[in-house]
Structures are given as structure tokens and as C-alpha cells.
Design a protein around this motif. Structure first.
Motif, mmCIF file in Angstrom:
data_model
loop_
_atom_site.group_PDB
_atom_site.id
_atom_site.type_symbol
_atom_site.label_atom_id
_atom_site.label_comp_id
_atom_site.label_asym_id
_atom_site.label_seq_id
_atom_site.Cartn_x
_atom_site.Cartn_y
_atom_site.Cartn_z
ATOM 1 N N GLY A 25 -9.212 -16.618 -18.206
ATOM 2 C CA GLY A 25 -8.474 -17.841 -17.939
ATOM 3 C C GLY A 25 -7.228 -17.610 -17.109
ATOM 4 O O GLY A 25 -6.220 -18.293 -17.291
ATOM 5 N N VAL A 26 -7.287 -16.640 -16.216
ATOM 6 C CA VAL A 26 -6.108 -16.327 -15.406
ATOM 7 C C VAL A 26 -6.459 -16.369 -13.926
ATOM 8 O O VAL A 26 -7.592 -16.054 -13.518
ATOM 9 C CB VAL A 26 -5.521 -14.939 -15.750
ATOM 10 N N THR A 27 -5.466 -16.790 -13.144
ATOM 11 C CA THR A 27 -5.574 -16.741 -11.690
ATOM 12 C C THR A 27 -4.580 -15.708 -11.194
ATOM 13 O O THR A 27 -3.415 -15.702 -11.621
ATOM 14 C CB THR A 27 -5.256 -18.108 -11.068
ATOM 15 N N MET A 28 -5.030 -14.822 -10.294
ATOM 16 C CA MET A 28 -4.190 -13.698 -9.868
ATOM 17 C C MET A 28 -4.110 -13.630 -8.346
ATOM 18 O O MET A 28 -5.072 -13.990 -7.646
ATOM 19 C CB MET A 28 -4.782 -12.380 -10.374
ATOM 20 N N PHE A 29 -2.962 -13.138 -7.854
ATOM 21 C CA PHE A 29 -2.872 -12.652 -6.490
ATOM 22 C C PHE A 29 -3.208 -11.161 -6.565
ATOM 23 O O PHE A 29 -2.466 -10.379 -7.178
ATOM 24 C CB PHE A 29 -1.469 -12.838 -5.919
ATOM 25 N N ALA A 30 -4.294 -10.742 -5.969
ATOM 26 C CA ALA A 30 -4.746 -9.356 -6.066
ATOM 27 C C ALA A 30 -4.343 -8.572 -4.821
ATOM 28 O O ALA A 30 -4.669 -8.961 -3.702
ATOM 29 C CB ALA A 30 -6.258 -9.308 -6.251
ATOM 30 N N ASN A 31 -3.618 -7.468 -5.046
ATOM 31 C CA ASN A 31 -3.304 -6.502 -3.987
ATOM 32 C C ASN A 31 -4.032 -5.215 -4.355
ATOM 33 O O ASN A 31 -3.640 -4.509 -5.295
ATOM 34 C CB ASN A 31 -1.801 -6.255 -3.885
ATOM 35 N N ILE A 32 -5.087 -4.905 -3.635
ATOM 36 C CA ILE A 32 -5.897 -3.730 -3.931
ATOM 37 C C ILE A 32 -5.717 -2.750 -2.770
ATOM 38 O O ILE A 32 -6.209 -2.968 -1.663
ATOM 39 C CB ILE A 32 -7.382 -4.109 -4.113
ATOM 40 N N LEU A 33 -4.964 -1.677 -3.033
ATOM 41 C CA LEU A 33 -4.515 -0.767 -1.980
ATOM 42 C C LEU A 33 -5.286 0.543 -2.035
ATOM 43 O O LEU A 33 -5.406 1.168 -3.101
ATOM 44 C CB LEU A 33 -3.022 -0.483 -2.131
ATOM 45 N N TYR A 34 -5.765 0.977 -0.867
ATOM 46 C CA TYR A 34 -6.440 2.273 -0.777
ATOM 47 C C TYR A 34 -5.410 3.330 -0.366
ATOM 48 O O TYR A 34 -4.779 3.228 0.686
ATOM 49 C CB TYR A 34 -7.575 2.233 0.246
ATOM 50 N N LEU A 35 -5.226 4.350 -1.196
ATOM 51 C CA LEU A 35 -4.283 5.429 -0.909
ATOM 52 C C LEU A 35 -5.087 6.599 -0.336
ATOM 53 O O LEU A 35 -5.776 7.320 -1.072
ATOM 54 C CB LEU A 35 -3.535 5.845 -2.176
ATOM 55 N N GLU A 36 -4.974 6.764 0.963
ATOM 56 C CA GLU A 36 -5.852 7.691 1.687
ATOM 57 C C GLU A 36 -5.679 9.139 1.256
ATOM 58 O O GLU A 36 -6.660 9.852 1.019
ATOM 59 C CB GLU A 36 -5.606 7.563 3.193
ATOM 60 N N GLU A 37 -4.432 9.610 1.149
ATOM 61 C CA GLU A 37 -4.201 11.013 0.831
ATOM 62 C C GLU A 37 -4.742 11.372 -0.555
ATOM 63 O O GLU A 37 -5.295 12.449 -0.770
ATOM 64 C CB GLU A 37 -2.703 11.345 0.915
ATOM 65 N N GLU A 38 -4.568 10.445 -1.513
ATOM 66 C CA GLU A 38 -5.018 10.710 -2.875
ATOM 67 C C GLU A 38 -6.463 10.291 -3.099
ATOM 68 O O GLU A 38 -7.067 10.643 -4.104
ATOM 69 C CB GLU A 38 -4.118 9.988 -3.881
#
Length: 564
Positions: free
Chosen positions: A484-497
Motif C-alpha cells: 500500500g505504498v507509492t515510492m520514488f525509486a532511485n536504483i543506482l548501479y555502482l560500477e566499481e563495486e
């Protein structure tokens, strides 16, 4: 005058120079490094260890070029370690190369060494001093003058081979001759500018600078026809750069009261000098070399990838092929080769115990167990670091463990108390970290999700896409109906790790507020329209009544007019 300089742009603050500097003569404030000349012994170790080439030394090649262009009699005194510095088929090729540059006369510095050997022998045979210390290494001399001045009485009071040869060349070719010393030593530049040696040496170049000069002029030594030196040294002079040969008479002077030892590397030099300073030993004759490997390991050697042992082999082969004669330069015996050494003791202000503890406390070191002595900042111990902070040579924030602890602490605070859901996924989309806000929003304990795939609690379509494309997803609105939640999703790819960092902002309340606002707006519009409609009806009714009343009034007034 400072001869060693740091580039702020190239420096990456690794502190390797400071770790290498045994006298801690490098001041680092506001991320800018600077040599403190009164503390420096010009060993050049900082220059050799810098991985970013952020350290440079004054280059006098242009001065020598100008002397050649001005038609001065330019004479080179080349240090006996030169066979180790240049790859040649025959030794005489270095003479040809130098003369191609415009040098008029080329002699070996070892000629001056022969004079110095005779003086050393004299002091050894006289045996007047309790101990004796060689004085051919200028960096070693500065170390004693600045940090062990009580040992000056043991220093053999004669000049180095470079200065001796310079005096001989000026005597032979005239004081207007321009004498250039070329060798592997940076400290020779300071030595040449000493007021006691004024006029002996006009300029100093390193082998590395000479190699680059050859390269600029497209001179390849191996391709040249060899020429003879204008004056060549004997074997005993050429032995000087090979460790253990400054006192070649130790085998011949069986009746000498001294024991002969050779000390290479500044750490070992400091150790033996401290031992001498304690007064617990006598009858010791010390050959002191600051560089590891003596002159063959000097900081001015070409940066061509050659190792010490290949250089050593070439020098040794050259010495073995040199004529073994004991030549005494009678025509130069009246020159002044005396050297006076001065007490230049460094006065470093030292904090008391209370002040040290206060400084250590500022970087989170309250007990002895807190003092890691990791050497990451360049200082051997945390207390030494505190002393340097007190002296104004360095800053608190150079303590890397403390700064890491501060950063970790801040990171943990942000992770723990952030209003956003934060979690970390590995390359298989398994959960590695899961913060308390994420636990609350997705109604799961982190212990039950860490180590499991994110698909266990969320649709993993977005995460799979980011991992496959390596392109981050920024501020995408997602509704998770099961929670029951609405989110702003920031899904970040960390290249080095090679991991995914997800930061999700709960906008459920905002979305509800938007719906409520829309409902209120609709109701308001409806109410407004109803009022408008009602007002129109009233206006129409009023207009109708007003029209009837006006007509009646007109009729009555007309009748009254007719009656009148």
C-alpha cells in the motif's frame, strides 16, 4: 634556497614522501606539501618514492646550455657511478656524448677522490679522534650537523671528491672555467652552493637530467665512437661509489686502532649515529652513505627501469678494468681541501605529555590501545604525529583511521536514521544491506531478507534491467500494492563495486494528499457552478418582476398625465 618542490595538482595525498622522509622535513597544511629547508638533509628519498611525479628538483640544464652558447670553457666532472647510469658498449662513449653537447673537457670526479683518500689515510693513521666518520656524502654530513651535532668532532674535516676535483679543475683551467658536476646525488646541489666551496663548482646536473638531455638531442651513446677522458682516474678513485671502499686502506693499516664499518641507508645511518652519540663505543671508523646502495642507488639515477644490481655490475666491471695505480697529484697538494662542519642543530618545539594527550584526544585516541601506529599518515607513531601537529607541520585530518571512523560513523547514522528506504544488492540481486526504514515500509525484519533475492519481497523487474544495462533508474514512481505504498525509486548501479544501491522515498502520503486535493477541487467547482446557476435564475426572476412593475408604472403615469 629550496631546490625540491611539490606540485599541488599532481599530489594525491598518499603520504609516501612523508613516510620516506626520516627527518620529517615535509610540511603538509591545507593539502599542500612543502619542504622545510632547515630540516631537510637533501637525501632525495621523497623524490624517488613519489608515484605521481608530484615532486621536482630545480633543473640547471638550461644554465649549462647558456654557458656553452656564451663560449665559456665548460668542463664536466663526472661521478664514478656513471657506468651504472648509462647503457654503453664502451666507456668512452659517454665522453663523446658529452662533447656532442658542447662540453669542452671531460674528467672523472674520481681524480678528486684520490686526493681525499690520502687525507682519510692520514687521519686514520694519526688516530687522534675517538671515532672517525667519512664526509664524502653531503646528505650524511647534513644529517650530523642538524640532528647529531655532538658528533661533528668525529667528522674527517675534508671536502668531498666533487669539491676537491672542482678546486683542481679551477686551478688547472682558470677560475673563469665553468665546471659542471654530473652525478646521482641531489644533495650535491646544496653542497655546491655552500659558502665554503664558493667558486669550486658552477652547476650540478643529475644523471637523469643528462639522460634526458641526450634524448632531446637524439644522442644514442651506443652508436657513438668512444673517446678518451681528458684525464682519467685510477682504480682506487673509481671504487668510491661501491659501498665499503671509501676507506681502501683498512687492510693495509693493520696497526690502526679503528674498526671499519660501512653503513648504507638513512635508517641504518641514524641508528649507528645514535649509538655513537650515546658514547658507548669508540675506535670506530664509519663509512656513512645515506642512499641504500651508496652512490649507485642515488636519487639522480636515470628513471629507465634499471635495477640496482645491473647498475652495480656495470660499475664493478668498469672498476676491474681500471688501472690499479696510486697516483698522487703533487701539483694540487697545496690547494685547500679543509672542510669545517657547523652545529646547525634543529630546534624543534616539543609538546609536553599533557599537550600530546590533548592532541591525541582530538583524533579519538584516548588510551594506548587507541594508538594504532599504522604509519598511514607518514609518521611512525601516533605520538610522533601529535608532536608534528603541535609543531605546525601537519594537520589532524591526516589520521586516516580516525577519518575513516568518522566517515563510517556518519555513514551508519545516515543509513540508520534516513527517512528513505536504503538497501544494497549484489550482482545476483541478493540483499546485502537493509536499513530500518526499509524494514518498516516493506514490513520485514532485515535478518529475514539479507542474503535472499530482492524478488522475495519486491518485483525485481527494475533491478534486473539496471543490472543488465548498467544504467541507473532515477526518480521513477512505483506503486507496491502489497504494501500500500507509492515510492520514488532511485536504483543506482555502482560500477566499481558491481552492486546496486536502491534509495526509495515514500510518497504515499503525498499521493493521498493529491487525491484529496483533486476531490476538493472537483467539489468546489461543482459548488461554484451551482451558485452561478442559482444566481442566474434569481437575476432572471428579478428582471422579469422589474419589467412588469415598470410597465404598470408607465401606464399609471400616462393616465395621470392625460387626466391633468
Amino acid at each position: 634556497m629550496s631546490l625540491i618542490h611539490f606540485s599541488k595538482d599532481k599530489c594525491n595525498h598518499c603520504y609516501r614522501c612523508l613516510r620516506a622522509c626520516e627527518t620529517k622535513a615535509i610540511k603538509i597544511l591545507d593539502e599542500v606539501a612543502k619542504i622545510e629547508d632547515e630540516l631537510c638533509i637533501a637525501c632525495g628519498l621523497c623524490y624517488t618514492v613519489c608515484p605521481q611525479q608530484a615532486i621536482s628538483i630545480n633543473n640547471y640544464v638550461q644554465e649549462v646550455k647558456e654557458a656553452i652558447e656564451d663560449n665559456k670553457k665548460v668542463i664536466v666532472s663526472i661521478a664514478p657511478s656513471f657506468p651504472g647510469a648509462f647503457d654503453m658498449e664502451e666507456i668512452g662513449q659517454i665522453v663523446t656524448g658529452l662533447k656532442r653537447l658542447g662540453i669542452e673537457i671531460v674528467e672523472e670526479t674520481s681524480i678528486g677522490a684520490e686526493i681525499i683518500i690520502d687525507y682519510y689515510k692520514k687521519y686514520i693513521e694519526e688516530g687522534k679522534q675517538k671515532n672517525l666518520i667519512s664526509t664524502s656524502c653531503p646528505a650524511g654530513n647534513y644529517l650530523i650537523e642538524k640532528y647529531y651535532p655532538s658528533l661533528i668532532e668525529y667528522m674527517i674535516p675534508v671536502v668531498s671528491p666533487m669539491i676537491a676535483h672542482g678546486k683542481m679543475l679551477k686551478s688547472k683551467y682558470g677560475m673563469d672555467a665553468y665546471v659542471v658536476f654530473i652525478g646521482p646525488c641531489i644533495a650535491k646541489r646544496y653542497e655546491s652552493q655552500d659558502f665554503e666551496h664558493e667558486g669550486a663548482i658552477d652547476s650540478v646536473l643529475t644523471f637523469d637530467e643528462l639522460a634526458k638531455w641526450f634524448q632531446t638531442e637524439n644522442i644514442v651513446l651506443k652508436e657513438l665512437e668512444p673517446q678518451k677522458f681528458d684525464k682519467k682516474s685510477s682504480k682506487r678513485g673509481n671504487l668510491f661509489p661501491i659501498s665499503g671502499n671509501i676507506f681502501p686502506y683498512n687492510k693495509d693499516t693493520k696497526n690502526s686502532k679503528y674498526d671499519f664499518i660501512t653503513v648504507n641507508d638513512i635508517k641504518d645511518c641514524k641508528e649507528v649515529l645514535s649509538y655513537l652519540e650515546s658514547g658507548s663505543i669508540d675506535s670506530l671508523c664509519v663509512e656513512l652513505n645515506i642512499c641504500n646502495g651508496s652512490c649507485i642507488g642515488g636519487p639522480g639515477m636515470p628513471k629507465d627501469g634499471s635495477n640496482y644490481y645491473s647498475r652495480y655490475k656495470r660499475v664493478k666491471e668498469y672498476v676491474s678494468n681500471t688501472e690499479a695505480i696510486n697516483r698522487h697529484e703533487e701539483e694540487y697538494k697545496d690547494l685547500n681541501y679543509h672542510k669545517t662542519f657547523f652545529d646547525k642543530k634543529v630546534d624543534r618545539k616539543m609538546p609536553n605529555e599533557e599537550e600530546i594527550k590533548k592532541i591525541l584526544g582530538k583524533i579519538g585516541k584516548y588510551t594506548e590501545s587507541d594508538e594504532l601506529n599504522c604509519n598511514a599518515c607518514g609518521y611512525q607513531t601516533c605520538r610522533e604525529k601529535a608532536e608534528s601537529v603541535y609543531e605546525g607541520m601537519t594537520e589532524l585530518n591526516m589520521c586516516l583511521p580516525y577519518m575513516k571512523a568518522q566517515a563510517d560513523s556518519l555513514k551508519n547514522v545516515i543509513f540508520k536514521y534516513s527517512p528513505n528506504a536504503i538497501f544494497l544488492l549484489d550482482n545476483n540481486l541478493f540483499v546485502k544491506e537493509f536499513n530500518p526504514t526499509a524494514e518498516r515500509l516493506f514490513n520485514i525484519d532485515s535478518r529475514n531478507i539479507v542474503g535472499k533475492p530482492i524478488s522475495f519481497i519486491l518485483n525485481d523487474e527494475d533491478f534486473v534491467k539496471v543490472m543488465d544495462t548498467k544504467e541507473s533508474l532515477i526518480k521513477e514512481k512505483r506503486y507496491y500494492s502489497q504494501y500500500g505504498v507509492t515510492m520514488f525509486a532511485n536504483i543506482l548501479y555502482l560500477e566499481e563495486e558491481h552492486v546496486i544501491l536502491a534509495i526509495m522515498t515514500d510518497i504515499t502520503k503525498n499521493e493521498k494528499d493529491k487525491k484529496e486535493l483533486a476531490r476538493v477541487k472537483a467539489n468546489t467547482l461543482n459548488a461554484a457552478q451551482e451558485v452561478i446557476n442559482k444566481q442566474m435564475r434569481v437575476a432572471q426572476e428579478i428582471a422579469s418582476l422589474l419589467g412588469e412593475t415598470t410597465a404598470e408604472t408607465k401606464m399609471i403615469l400616462t393616465k395621470l398625465k392625460d387626466m391633468l
